[in-house]
Design an enzyme around this catalytic site. Structure first.
Site, PDB file in Angstrom:
ATOM      1  CG  HIS A  94      25.956  61.043  -4.417  1.00 23.52           C
ATOM      2  ND1 HIS A  94      26.070  59.841  -5.104  1.00 23.52           N
ATOM      3  CD2 HIS A  94      25.854  60.717  -3.113  1.00 23.52           C
ATOM      4  CE1 HIS A  94      26.036  58.838  -4.232  1.00 23.52           C
ATOM      5  NE2 HIS A  94      25.910  59.340  -3.015  1.00 23.52           N
TER       6      HIS A  94
ATOM      7  CG  HIS B 299      27.078  62.221   1.206  1.00 25.06           C
ATOM      8  ND1 HIS B 299      25.823  61.816   1.610  1.00 25.06           N
ATOM      9  CD2 HIS B 299      27.509  61.285   0.322  1.00 25.06           C
ATOM     10  CE1 HIS B 299      25.509  60.692   0.996  1.00 25.06           C
ATOM     11  NE2 HIS B 299      26.512  60.342   0.197  1.00 25.06           N
TER      12      HIS B 299
END
Length: 141
Positions: A104, A106
């Site tokens: 992932h 951010h």
């Protein structure tokens, strides 16, 4: 030693619809949603729909497609919130600061003089998350 991908991690569960999220963007490659413990207003996560534990074990061709979505979402976040800049963070393994073992990114909009809160410091209220969700999702339509 390589670790196996855990199909029961929280992001895999979000992808399967088992856990709700504040979605701002989705296509066949990626899902983007607000971090419920944001380090700054508009803190958004972009995750692949394909299983990858870290950047290091992701399929390079799929990763190339994913980064296009990361860029698209970053532009939408910055423009919709009038940010002066962005911080893009991507951590790998515990020693690198990774907490959820599904690849992932951010995306954190930034403004001069406003510091990031510590990671996982406080859960944001639904009213605030819904406000940012609406602004960012509109910019990504």
């Amino acid at each position: 030693m390589a670790h196996a991908y855990d199909n029961h991690n929280v992001f895999a569960r979000i992808l399967r619809g088992e856990i709700p999220c504040y979605k701002v963007y989705e296509d066949e490659i990626a899902l983007a949603f607000l971090d419920i413990m944001p380090r700054i207003d508009g803190h958004t996560l972009v995750i692949p729909k394909f299983p990858a534990r870290t950047l290091l074990d992701a399929d390079p061709d799929k990763l190339g497609e994913l980064i296009k979505r990361v860029q698209k979402v970053a532009i939408g976040v910055k423009n919709s919130l009038g940010a002066e800049g962005l911080t893009l963070l991507q951590s790998n393994e515990s020693a690198g600061g990774q907490v959820i073992f599904h690849l992932h990114f951010h995306i954190m909009p930034r403004w001069e003089g406003i510091e990031l809160k510590p990671p996982a410091s406080a859960m944001e209220g639904p009213d605030v998350l819904e406000k940012f969700q609406a602004k960012i999702a509109e910019a990504l339509r």
